[in-house]
Write an enzyme that holds these catalytic residues in place. Sequence first.
Site, PDB file in Angstrom:
ATOM      1  N   GLU A  11      -5.729  -4.769  10.351  1.00 32.95           N
ATOM      2  CA  GLU A  11      -4.517  -3.805  10.889  1.00 32.95           C
ATOM      3  C   GLU A  11      -4.608  -2.911  11.885  1.00 32.95           C
ATOM      4  OE1 GLU A  11      -2.246  -2.523   6.722  1.00 32.95           O
ATOM      5  OE2 GLU A  11      -4.201  -1.468   6.745  1.00 32.95           O
ATOM      6  N   GLU A  43      -6.826   5.091   7.751  1.00 32.05           N
ATOM      7  CA  GLU A  43      -6.518   6.506   7.413  1.00 32.05           C
ATOM      8  C   GLU A  43      -7.651   7.074   6.553  1.00 32.05           C
ATOM      9  OE1 GLU A  43      -2.573   5.925   5.303  1.00 32.05           O
ATOM     10  OE2 GLU A  43      -1.992   5.331   7.313  1.00 32.05           O
ATOM     11  N   SER A  95       3.241  -2.231  10.377  1.00 36.81           N
ATOM     12  CA  SER A  95       4.674  -2.335  10.633  1.00 36.81           C
ATOM     13  C   SER A  95       5.237  -3.747  10.300  1.00 36.81           C
ATOM     14  CB  SER A  95       4.786  -2.001  12.106  1.00 36.81           C
ATOM     15  OG  SER A  95       4.739  -0.693  12.411  1.00 36.81           O
ATOM     16  N   ASN A 107       0.961  -1.156  -0.057  1.00 31.20           N
ATOM     17  CA  ASN A 107      -0.025   0.045  -0.131  1.00 31.20           C
ATOM     18  C   ASN A 107       0.907   1.200   0.013  1.00 31.20           C
ATOM     19  OD1 ASN A 107      -1.813   1.860   0.479  1.00 31.20           O
ATOM     20  ND2 ASN A 107      -2.243   1.564   2.475  1.00 31.20           N
TER      21      ASN A 107
HETATM   22  P1  PGA Z   1       2.610   0.219   7.499  1.00 31.22           P
HETATM   23  O1  PGA Z   1       1.422   0.568   6.937  1.00 31.22           O
HETATM   24  O2  PGA Z   1       3.359  -1.180   6.836  1.00 31.22           O
HETATM   25  O3  PGA Z   1       3.635   1.188   7.137  1.00 31.22           O
HETATM   26  O4  PGA Z   1       2.587   0.234   9.020  1.00 31.22           O
HETATM   27  C1  PGA Z   1       0.460  -0.516   6.774  1.00 31.22           C
HETATM   28  C2  PGA Z   1      -0.859  -0.065   6.017  1.00 31.22           C
HETATM   29  O5  PGA Z   1      -1.248   1.281   6.441  1.00 31.22           O
HETATM   30  O6  PGA Z   1      -1.622  -0.658   5.100  1.00 31.22           O
END
Ligand code: PGA
Length: 241
Positions: free
Chosen positions: A169, A99, A207, A10
């Site tokens: 997530e 988000e 992460s 992503n």
């Molecule tokens: P990240 O984001 O791997 O930077 O934690 C994951 C995501 O928002 O899909």
Amino acid sequence: MGKEPWIIGNWKMHKTHEEAAAFIAAFLEACASRLQGKKIGIAPPFTAIPSMMRAVLGSGIMIGAQNMHEAAQGAFTGEISASMLKALGVTFVLLGHSERRQYFGETDEKVNLKIKSALAQGITPILCIGETLADREAHQTQAVLQRQIEQGLAGLSVAEIGRVVLAYEPVWAIGTGQSATLQEAQEAHAFARRCIATDVPILYGGSVKADNASAFLSAEHVDGILVGGASLEPKSFGEMI
Ligand code: PGA
């Protein structure tokens, strides 16, 4: 994890269309021989989708979108519909990313409409769910996941639900460098599975890096990973493959 693992990047609001095509060239040079037997996909910004489509031709890499509008067309300035994505060859779309929920006011009802619209175009919706730190500390994790799943998938037939992919997530793990533990992920995935009428792939995101990807990929109830920051460099994304 029995079947082919999903490894989805992503990119959020990163990379111009030229930077995106350059990524694919470098990535394919490093990993073309290791792509088989995995479902590998990248969701770039809308503007990079056409150049990415050309760059991945013949590689089997799937190109997805990070969002879409639920309506087929109309007076929705600034929006993009499922049929527009379909026409570009997009095969999956992230829906309900935290988000989008946090900064753009996306509700479970909206996400539900978007999922229906994606399915109607034959695009695989990846429904993102996850609790905030406050939810977890208030012991509301399961209640939040259950609500996001039930309302996100409301009104879908079992067959339609079978075409959805879920991504767990935890919001506190996204972009923080602090992933969930394997046990936390497995517990959440097992719970999510119990909330769904049929078997769907469940990806873990938050992460995920080259050094913890294989642990998540071998964990029970984890069918793949959704990777933000670490998918932006061909080297780190390639190491996960
Ligand atoms: P990240 O984001 O791997 O930077 O934690 C994951 C995501 O928002 O899909």
